[in-house]
Structures are given as structure tokens and as C-alpha cells.
Design a protein around this motif. Sequence first.
Motif, PDB file in Angstrom:
ATOM      1  N   TYR A 182      94.379 -23.217 -61.238  1.00 44.85           N
ATOM      2  CA  TYR A 182      93.030 -22.857 -60.750  1.00 44.85           C
ATOM      3  C   TYR A 182      93.342 -21.753 -59.613  1.00 44.85           C
ATOM      4  O   TYR A 182      92.386 -20.937 -59.181  1.00 44.85           O
ATOM      5  CB  TYR A 182      92.336 -24.198 -59.981  1.00 44.85           C
ATOM      6  CG  TYR A 182      91.222 -24.099 -59.140  1.00 44.85           C
ATOM      7  CD1 TYR A 182      89.966 -23.396 -59.780  1.00 44.85           C
ATOM      8  CD2 TYR A 182      91.001 -24.404 -57.964  1.00 44.85           C
ATOM      9  CE1 TYR A 182      88.905 -23.150 -59.382  1.00 44.85           C
ATOM     10  CE2 TYR A 182      89.538 -24.228 -57.270  1.00 44.85           C
ATOM     11  CZ  TYR A 182      88.584 -23.712 -58.057  1.00 44.85           C
ATOM     12  OH  TYR A 182      87.313 -23.323 -57.319  1.00 44.85           O
ATOM     13  N   ARG A 183      94.344 -22.013 -58.599  1.00 43.07           N
ATOM     14  CA  ARG A 183      94.734 -20.789 -57.702  1.00 43.07           C
ATOM     15  C   ARG A 183      94.878 -19.428 -58.483  1.00 43.07           C
ATOM     16  O   ARG A 183      94.237 -18.491 -58.087  1.00 43.07           O
ATOM     17  CB  ARG A 183      96.140 -21.412 -57.209  1.00 43.07           C
ATOM     18  CG  ARG A 183      96.006 -22.257 -56.134  1.00 43.07           C
ATOM     19  CD  ARG A 183      97.137 -22.248 -54.953  1.00 43.07           C
ATOM     20  NE  ARG A 183      96.753 -22.939 -53.769  1.00 43.07           N
ATOM     21  CZ  ARG A 183      96.920 -24.339 -53.691  1.00 43.07           C
ATOM     22  NH1 ARG A 183      97.699 -24.969 -54.494  1.00 43.07           N
ATOM     23  NH2 ARG A 183      96.682 -24.965 -52.552  1.00 43.07           N
TER      24      ARG A 183
ATOM     25  N   VAL B 260      89.530 -13.875 -59.557  1.00 42.81           N
ATOM     26  CA  VAL B 260      87.989 -13.832 -59.424  1.00 42.81           C
ATOM     27  C   VAL B 260      87.918 -13.070 -58.067  1.00 42.81           C
ATOM     28  O   VAL B 260      87.086 -12.381 -58.056  1.00 42.81           O
ATOM     29  CB  VAL B 260      87.240 -15.017 -59.364  1.00 42.81           C
ATOM     30  CG1 VAL B 260      85.896 -15.048 -58.987  1.00 42.81           C
ATOM     31  CG2 VAL B 260      87.406 -15.745 -60.904  1.00 42.81           C
ATOM     32  N   LEU B 261      88.629 -13.686 -57.097  1.00 40.61           N
ATOM     33  CA  LEU B 261      88.493 -13.077 -55.653  1.00 40.61           C
ATOM     34  C   LEU B 261      88.914 -11.641 -55.565  1.00 40.61           C
ATOM     35  O   LEU B 261      88.534 -10.890 -54.768  1.00 40.61           O
ATOM     36  CB  LEU B 261      89.212 -14.061 -54.879  1.00 40.61           C
ATOM     37  CG  LEU B 261      88.510 -15.444 -54.485  1.00 40.61           C
ATOM     38  CD1 LEU B 261      89.585 -16.299 -53.508  1.00 40.61           C
ATOM     39  CD2 LEU B 261      87.351 -15.634 -53.932  1.00 40.61           C
TER      40      LEU B 261
ATOM     41  N   GLN C 276      88.396 -12.179 -48.747  1.00 44.79           N
ATOM     42  CA  GLN C 276      87.854 -13.265 -49.530  1.00 44.79           C
ATOM     43  C   GLN C 276      88.609 -14.362 -49.421  1.00 44.79           C
ATOM     44  O   GLN C 276      89.786 -14.519 -49.533  1.00 44.79           O
ATOM     45  CB  GLN C 276      87.694 -12.973 -51.098  1.00 44.79           C
ATOM     46  CG  GLN C 276      87.034 -11.556 -51.148  1.00 44.79           C
ATOM     47  CD  GLN C 276      85.367 -11.630 -51.351  1.00 44.79           C
ATOM     48  OE1 GLN C 276      84.886 -13.022 -51.742  1.00 44.79           O
ATOM     49  NE2 GLN C 276      84.836 -10.468 -51.100  1.00 44.79           N
ATOM     50  N   LYS C 277      87.952 -15.482 -48.609  1.00 45.14           N
ATOM     51  CA  LYS C 277      88.771 -16.570 -48.273  1.00 45.14           C
ATOM     52  C   LYS C 277      88.069 -17.864 -48.807  1.00 45.14           C
ATOM     53  O   LYS C 277      86.830 -18.265 -48.701  1.00 45.14           O
ATOM     54  CB  LYS C 277      88.747 -16.778 -46.981  1.00 45.14           C
ATOM     55  CG  LYS C 277      89.497 -18.263 -46.411  1.00 45.14           C
ATOM     56  CD  LYS C 277      89.592 -18.411 -45.013  1.00 45.14           C
ATOM     57  CE  LYS C 277      90.341 -19.366 -44.456  1.00 45.14           C
ATOM     58  NZ  LYS C 277      90.496 -19.627 -42.788  1.00 45.14           N
ATOM     59  N   PHE C 278      88.891 -18.567 -49.942  1.00 42.09           N
ATOM     60  CA  PHE C 278      88.301 -19.740 -50.506  1.00 42.09           C
ATOM     61  C   PHE C 278      88.486 -21.015 -50.084  1.00 42.09           C
ATOM     62  O   PHE C 278      89.867 -21.248 -49.971  1.00 42.09           O
ATOM     63  CB  PHE C 278      88.678 -19.565 -52.062  1.00 42.09           C
ATOM     64  CG  PHE C 278      87.928 -20.851 -52.912  1.00 42.09           C
ATOM     65  CD1 PHE C 278      87.017 -20.514 -53.761  1.00 42.09           C
ATOM     66  CD2 PHE C 278      88.574 -22.294 -52.842  1.00 42.09           C
ATOM     67  CE1 PHE C 278      86.334 -21.741 -54.298  1.00 42.09           C
ATOM     68  CE2 PHE C 278      88.014 -23.353 -53.653  1.00 42.09           C
ATOM     69  CZ  PHE C 278      86.777 -22.912 -54.058  1.00 42.09           C
TER      70      PHE C 278
ATOM     71  N   LYS D 233      88.697  -9.427 -58.032  1.00 40.36           N
ATOM     72  CA  LYS D 233      87.667  -8.675 -58.497  1.00 40.36           C
ATOM     73  C   LYS D 233      86.605  -8.476 -57.463  1.00 40.36           C
ATOM     74  O   LYS D 233      86.087  -7.417 -57.184  1.00 40.36           O
ATOM     75  CB  LYS D 233      87.060  -9.300 -59.669  1.00 40.36           C
ATOM     76  CG  LYS D 233      85.859  -8.825 -60.321  1.00 40.36           C
ATOM     77  CD  LYS D 233      85.015  -9.669 -61.248  1.00 40.36           C
ATOM     78  CE  LYS D 233      84.232 -11.048 -60.626  1.00 40.36           C
ATOM     79  NZ  LYS D 233      83.740 -11.688 -61.514  1.00 40.36           N
ATOM     80  N   ARG D 234      86.245  -9.506 -56.814  1.00 37.70           N
ATOM     81  CA  ARG D 234      85.220  -9.526 -55.869  1.00 37.70           C
ATOM     82  C   ARG D 234      85.502  -8.566 -54.455  1.00 37.70           C
ATOM     83  O   ARG D 234      84.616  -8.117 -53.966  1.00 37.70           O
ATOM     84  CB  ARG D 234      84.490 -10.935 -55.212  1.00 37.70           C
ATOM     85  CG  ARG D 234      83.856 -11.570 -56.618  1.00 37.70           C
ATOM     86  CD  ARG D 234      83.380 -12.996 -56.081  1.00 37.70           C
ATOM     87  NE  ARG D 234      82.909 -13.633 -57.084  1.00 37.70           N
ATOM     88  CZ  ARG D 234      82.063 -15.109 -57.009  1.00 37.70           C
ATOM     89  NH1 ARG D 234      82.051 -15.546 -55.822  1.00 37.70           N
ATOM     90  NH2 ARG D 234      81.753 -15.528 -58.351  1.00 37.70           N
TER      91      ARG D 234
ATOM     92  N   HIS E 265      93.296 -18.537 -61.105  1.00 35.47           N
ATOM     93  CA  HIS E 265      91.986 -18.191 -61.618  1.00 35.47           C
ATOM     94  C   HIS E 265      91.120 -17.575 -60.490  1.00 35.47           C
ATOM     95  O   HIS E 265      90.384 -16.410 -60.411  1.00 35.47           O
ATOM     96  CB  HIS E 265      91.225 -19.589 -61.959  1.00 35.47           C
ATOM     97  CG  HIS E 265      89.549 -19.438 -62.100  1.00 35.47           C
ATOM     98  ND1 HIS E 265      88.944 -18.769 -63.109  1.00 35.47           N
ATOM     99  CD2 HIS E 265      88.613 -19.780 -61.398  1.00 35.47           C
ATOM    100  CE1 HIS E 265      87.677 -18.654 -63.066  1.00 35.47           C
ATOM    101  NE2 HIS E 265      87.295 -19.472 -61.793  1.00 35.47           N
ATOM    102  N   LEU E 266      91.328 -18.372 -59.205  1.00 33.58           N
ATOM    103  CA  LEU E 266      90.856 -17.856 -57.875  1.00 33.58           C
ATOM    104  C   LEU E 266      91.175 -16.428 -57.360  1.00 33.58           C
ATOM    105  O   LEU E 266      90.667 -16.029 -57.141  1.00 33.58           O
ATOM    106  CB  LEU E 266      91.126 -18.817 -56.872  1.00 33.58           C
ATOM    107  CG  LEU E 266      90.154 -20.280 -56.714  1.00 33.58           C
ATOM    108  CD1 LEU E 266      90.869 -21.269 -55.730  1.00 33.58           C
ATOM    109  CD2 LEU E 266      88.879 -20.167 -56.881  1.00 33.58           C
TER     110      LEU E 266
END
Lengths: 283, 800
Positions: free
Chosen positions: A264-265, A271-272, A184-186, A274-275, A267-268
Motif C-alpha cells: 500500500y505504501r 499516486v501521490l 502531498q502528505k497521506f 503523480k498528483r 501504491h501511495l
Amino acid sequence: MIPVAFDYEVAESVDHALELLGQHGDEAKLLAGGHSLLPIMKLRLAAPALLVDLGRITDLNYVRDEGDHLAIGAMTRHTDVERNPIVQEHCGLLSYTASLVGDSQVRHRGTIGGSLAHADAASDLPSALMALDASFVVKGSSGERSVAVGDFFKDYLMSDLAEDEILTEVRVPKLSAGTGWSYQKFTRRLMDWAVVGVAAVVEKSNGSVGTARIGLTNMGSTPLRATAAESALSGADPGSVAEASNSADEGTSPSSDIAASDEYRRHLARVLTKRAVEEALSR
Amino acid sequence: MSRSEATPIAPTRVGPEPTISRPGGIGQSERRPDGVPKVTGEFEYASDMWLDGTLFGATLRSPHPHARIWSIEISEAEAIPGVYAVLTHEDVPGRKVYGMEIPDQPVLAWDRIRYQGEPIAIVAADHPETARRALEKIAIDYEVLDPLADAEEAMRENAPKLHLSGNVLNHVHIKHGDGDAVEADVVVRGEYEIGMQDQAFLGPESGLAVPDGEGGVDLYIATQWLHVDQDQLVESLGLSPEMVRLTLSGVGGAFGGREDLSMQIHACMLALHTERPVKIVYDREESFYGHVHRHPAKMRYEHGATRDGKLVYVKARTVLDGGAYASSSPAVCSNAARFAIGPYECPNALIDSYVVYTNNPPCGAMRGFGAVQTCFAHESQMDKLAGALGMDPVEFRVKNAMTTGSTMPTGQRVEGPTPVAELLERVKAMPMPEAAGDGPRDLRELPGGVSNTTHGEGVTRGVGYAVGFKNVGFAEGFDDYATARVRLSVTDDGPLVEVHTAAAEVGQGLVTVQAQIAHTELGVERISVLPADTRVGSAGSTSASRQTYMTGGAVKMACEAVRERLFERVKEEFGESPNSLSLEDGSVVSGDRMVASLMDLLDGEDIEETVVHRHVETFPLDANGQGDADMQYAFSAHRAVVDVDTELGLVRVVELATAQDVGKALNPQAVEGQIEGGTAQGLGLALLEEIQVRDGKILNASFTDYLLPTILDMPPVKMDILELADPNAPYGLRGIGEPPNISTPPAIVAALRDATGRELPRIPVRPEQIAGVATQPPRRSPQAGGGYADIGDIRDRSET
């Protein structure tokens, strides 16, 4: 956008490249695609006196099935890693992650070895290889050694490579049948560097997580394993993946910069993770 | 101050050969002459120009945003072989400062640095690398001072003065009706903020100065306004206007960023000093320091309305950060005041707009010019008020929409078509894009795209509306005019019209429009639009959405004057009354009857007319901000549809729909292109584009770190283009360039609020604001990871 003047030598072989490195020491840099090195030379953030071009060493461009693992030559282009049927069959995560590196031009010129030796924590391949438990073959004037992925990345843009050493091969264990994966790449725009990326390799057990290996992109000065989350995820059923992923940022020290704050990093990363684990479980 | 070993070179450069086109008349979609060459890479941009013997210019800039200069030592730089000149403020022949409205900006700094990137010395050398090395050898003794980097702080009484006149560069106060001395049933308040957007034109600043061997100079330059450049060059070079001649070269976009001078004086100084042609081209990083940007703004609003949804009053206070020098800030400040409440009827308003000097990068003109900032604020307020009243946001806007005969806060009566309500209703009535289905979706349609972070789970859709407006042309009593010269002749291939103006084609399609007008007015197929230069009178700036109106109008009038003389000739030779005559297909006709061909009429006797076109007079604002300041208003409305991954903060703009009144579309395809482009630039401002400045320093001076939207970020634009003729305007047309840029950002943010329920008071909206993680900008210095801005010097590190 013009680099400082430099000399250029074509290495005919790995030994020839080692010889040139021996002669020129820290004045020389290896050119292995150039999609990280040349931009920073143009910006004059780097000014090597000599570039040793590895691009003609065809011996370093290969993917081999070595039984329990794949061996990938350091000068294999990203696009060849992406499209190689053996990589796709045995190591889908690596093929997929290679497809997200930079843009199409970068993937056609840039190489797996070049990207790894550049040791940018914002690059995608290092964290994928962390999750894959890869190892690297390094050649120097005094011989060859193997380095585990976890020992290779030392600091921001610093690897375990000595000045007279060359990364020649990447060894990636094959994924077993019951193993799922995800990357997963944000990014805010496609083709940008990852603000945060998460690679997951999950050995499944009756629909739950058996064991998970999580690699983190851009969550510190080197690629990292999310070890706390890995422990929490061990044995987690799908319903508890989210909570287990909440520790994905534990032990990391992401930067605050123009792209994102450290909060924020974090947080990401949560979330990432988990996904990524959810996708790995479904794959 | 330098070694000059050159032999004078006569100016040998000639501009591109004027081409003859055969465009259709106005109202037809016409291909542009520069379209194919730009796509194939054959178009000559200003940075591509070359002459034998050309030297390369380079500029030494201050690394500090605020400093004193104690000394400048250049001898070591001068001693480098291949260096022809090293010049400082001492070498500026004439006025040592420049500026369009207020000449407060040093050509080359002498004692004080007011922003990071301020030019101090210039070099000409035989190779760009030689010039760069010479810059490194110039020694400056700086005393670094604390930067005054906050506009509110700079306004305080005790703040250090950056200019003798004080830090408040302009304050515009408007009192309309009873101001705020009224009561309202429902009151909403809000504070809004907008970051510093860059014009981000793709062709960086560039030009070629060629000395004429007689003390004068020819400058080939990418600019927006040749004559205002010439005026300032004449002052600073100490030459007469005849000795400073400018020709427009290929412009790679402008958007306001080329209205101020960049390298013009520098290149001419070096060329005159070395007696050699000198070329200066900025690279991308230097370009970020080399032009003004859009003003960041902080805006505090209070709206009052009756319970049934009529506006009662608006209070607005806007503070614009003007940066280090004046540029066009005073006018931007006035625009922010005049358009502060939006295209609405409101009986009372109290508006205060300030623009302030700081040590931040200078700000000036950018597409939308003050109206972009306040539109984000007033439209956010209108949504908030609609929410407080429990009304539909479009219905609420329509209920308060300005119409013909409405009064502006300035007291000016709004004349002509004023379709504010209609634009809103039309944009609302457009079919909605398909809702996200339950099945698997193409990753490209999802927030994050193929980066695989969103598979459609938890994605929320939002819809938002906005309407905006702005004046066309220069305002407040400025003597705004454009000049056109039209010549009608016959050649072996038949009749030919040559159109000559100084109007800058910056990519908007003006060359084609001029040719279409000439064809329409003179019935001649072969049209040659000559290169823009200062051999003809000023066309004014290509800005303020004014050039088709002003220069197009001038070309129309010049054609009419030529036609009049032609018909006089017909009257003399054939006794036909001019009233019955018209021009068609190269002939003068009366009804269906051909009277004479142009070939016969013009044989050897060309007709040439030069005409100056002025729009209706405007007036300055008085102390209460009252006055008929504006010439024409242009309106547009947008609807944005977004999909938001609310957990990550990622956005996919699904669709942008817009309705705009253009009066008359002279080249419909070009109109669509302008609307799409302005909408894309508005999307960039809403979501991505910001020059990040800390303590006066730019953190992201590259296209790696300054995020421009790509084709993948920009959705399809649905357009409804209205043609409601303005009786005062040539062909009834209305300026089109700026409105799309004004109403797009608030529409997108309204859609984001609709999807997330968050307040989102600042643009560009960052993902962390959408995800609700952090609303503050980053606290620490940039570190490892990501773009070039963060790399630092890695000379000692290992990489391949």
C-alpha cells in the motif's frame, strides 16, 4: 509517562554547546524544541543523562537571503519557517511543508534543525529538503563542514552528525521562476505522521516537465529521492505524468506496519507522485 | 512480606461537598454541573485525588500472553528505600480470583499467565518512580508458551485448554420456526469480521484506597457499578461488607470498560497492608492492558428471501474472541445471538453464537454489547439481499421491518412502539447534504483534508443506510434493580430534596436527570444529588442503556413515596383527601388553592423514603434459545453520506443523519449529546479504531497509534428524535446510550460500498481495502516510521 531523571544545561552559545557535548559524550542529547525527544524519553525509549538546551541560542534563529540560496538557522521554529515572507517567496515548498508538521503546538516549539537531526523518515521536512537539494552546515570542535542533504540521512533515526557535532544551518537553493512544487502528505487523521509523503520540485518547460526532483517520506529507513521516476518524468508531457510516476516506488523498501502494508505504501508513493507532479505543473 | 513503618492514618478524605442545584423539570434542556469544571480543568477526576501521606501503587504485568510462572522473587524490590510493600498472590487475603459473572481471573497470577499485561505483583512506594524501579527488581521465572491467539483454533477439540472448563465459554443456539429447513427464491451469503475496539475513555483507571485504622478500607474509585466492585472486594479481601466502603470519584468516561475490576483490589490490599492511603493511576499504555475491550468477531451469514422481497430465513454463526478471562462474555454472546438478524420479521432462523477463551486481551462490555458486531453483519446482508432482488435498500428493510406484536427469534413478542419502518423512512426523508460542486472546494471538506492529497478529482460520493436495535437493562432473568433514597426537608433557604443513589455518573448526565425528576415529582426547586456511594443500596451498573430507566425510575418512585407520606400528613392535619392534592413551588395545593406550605408541614420532621425499583421480570433462554429474555428494545437508524478518494482509499464522512426513538427525552440536550457521542464512536469503529493484536500482543497501546476520530473526522449529525412513550417505562422513556453506536458503522460501510463497489467485509475499513490494494492485515513486524509503536529502543541513536 515520566522520563528517567536527567540533568539539564542551558547552552549560551554554539561553542558552549559543543563544549558540553565534548564533556559528556554520548550521555548528552541536544534539546532543540523537544517534540520528538521528550515524548520518546517519556516512553523511556531514550534515557539521556544530560539535556543540552539550545533554545536560548538566538543566533541560530534566522532566515537570510544569501543571493542564490536561503540560509535558515537550525533553531528556527517551524511556524517561523512557514510564515517567513522570504521563504514563502523563494521556497514555497518549504514554507508549505513546515505548515504540515505535527500540530500547532509542535510547530510553535519544534525547530527545523531538531526535526532534521532526529532523522525520522516519517517526518515531512527531510524529503522536502531532498527535493529542494538543500545542504546543511554542521559545526564540531574541529571546525565547520557542509553536508549535502543526500549524504545527511544515514539510517532510521541516524544522521551523519557525530556525537560532538551540531547542525547549525540549513541552506536551500531558491526556486527559479519556472519551477513548480508540491507536497502531498497521506494521513488517516490530520496531525498524524505521514504514512507516505511526496515532495516534488518540477522545472517546467512549455507546460511539460523539464526536470523533476521527487522526495519520498516514509518509504524506507531514510528520506529518499525517487530517482527512477525522476528519469521517467524528465521531459514528460502532462498526459504521460501518470505512467512516469508508476516507478516512484522503485528502489524503495517501505515497511509493513500497523499503519500500512508495504504494497500500500508503494501504491501511495505512485499516486501521490503523480498528483504532486500534476500540481507542480499547474503551479 | 514487606516493611511497614507507617503510622495509621484515620480516613480524612471526604468526597466533594454535595451541591444544591435548581434544575427545571423533566423535558427541559438542563446544564450539567460538571460541564464547566470539565472544560476549565477544575473537575476532580479520580486521578486527581490526594491525601497527605499517600503512597503510590504500581503493577507488574506479564510481557508474555501465555506462560508458566515457576518463581517470583521480590526481596530485591523490597529492599529499595521508599518501598513500603511488595505483594503477590500469596498476600491476597481472601478469594484469589475475581469476576463479575464467573470468578476465573486471578487477582495476582500465581502459576499461569493467560494474556499479555496480566498482573503478577503490586508495589506501594513513596514516589511513582520508586514504585516503578521496584517493579524492575522483581524477578519472574517464566516458561514462555505458544499463545492460543485464534478463536476458531481455540474451539477445536485438540486445542490446549486455557481453563479447566474448556475453551468454549458460552454457546447460544436459537432455533426459530423451521430453522434453515426451508427453501428461498433468492439466497445471499457473507462472511464479516470486526476488529477489537477500545472504549478509549479519556480518564484512565484510578482510585484511592484509605485504610480506616480498624481493619476496614474506604475506596474512592472511578467505576460503573459500586456494588459489584464491593461484592468482589469483600470476597478477595476477606472482609465483611461494612468494612469495605466505596465512593464514586470523578469518572472520565466508561463505555463498559469500567464494569470489571482493574486496580480496586490491588489498591485496597496495599492500603490495608501499609496502613497508608494508596493511590493507583494507570497511564495510557497500562490502561490498554488494564481493561476489557469490545469482542472481535467473525460472522458467517446466509439470508433467504422470496422474489418479492420477504425474508424467509436467516442462518447466522458468530464467533466472538473472549480473550483470556470470562468478564461479561457469556452475556455478550447471548446478545449477539438474540439480535443476530436485526429488527426484522423473519419466520425462520438458525443462530449459533460462540464466545471462546484465547490468549488475547480479555474482552467484555462495550457500548452496544454484542449487538454492534451482529448489526454490521445483518445490515451488510440486507444490502446484499436488496441488491440481489433489485430493490431499494430502505424499501427492502421497511418491507421486513419488525412492528408491535412481531416475534423475536427467541419467541418473545415485541411490545410497545416499534418504529423500525418509521425511523428508516424518516432518516431517508431528511434533506441530503449539498452535492460536491464543480468549482474549487475547501480542502477541509475533502478526503484527506488540508493534507492536500485530494483536490476533488475522482472523488465519489456514496450513501448508506442501517437500522439496529438492542435490549435495555439486564436480561435473561437477571434480578435487575436500582435503589434510591429521597429525603424532603426544610432548611433556612426553604424546602430541599436530597437524592441519594449508588448510580455512577460516567459522563452521561445522570446527576442532572435525577435532580430533574425530583423537581418534577416534588415541586421543589432546590435539589441536592448526594455523591454516589455504598451507604445506599445498589443501583446496578451504569450500562445496558439502563440507568435513567432504572435509577431514574427508582428516584421517581422514592419521590412518589415521599409525596404519599406528605399527603397523609396533609390529610391528618387538614382533612384534605390526597387524591385532590398536588405539589407546586414548595406548597401543597388543591386545584388553584394553596393548602399548606412545605415549610409549615415539614417543620422539624423530614420525610425520607428508600425504594427499590425492579423492571418487569425476564427469563433465561431455553436450549432452543426461546424465552422472554428482554425488558425493552431501543431502535435507531442512520444514514451516512461519504466522499471517497477511491484511488488513495481516503474517506471523508460528509454527514451522518439519524432517527431514534427515545420514548421521552428527560434532558433533550443530554439526549443529543449521547446520540452524537455514540455516532462518533460508531464512526471510529467503522473507519479508524482497532487494537491491533498479533500473537496475543497489543501493537498499538497509545493514542498515537490507536486512532480515535478527532473533531475534524466527525461530521455534523442531523437528528430526528422521536418520543413514542413506552407504557411500561417511567415517563415512557427508552434507553438511549447504545443504539447510535450500533447503527452507525454499517451505515458508513454501506455508503463506502455504494461509492466504491467493493465488498468491504471487515471493520474498521482500512484505506488499502478501499483502494483495493491489499485486503490482508500487515504481514511483518512493525518497523521504522510513524507512531511510537514502531520506534523501538533508540537509546544508541543520535537525535535532538
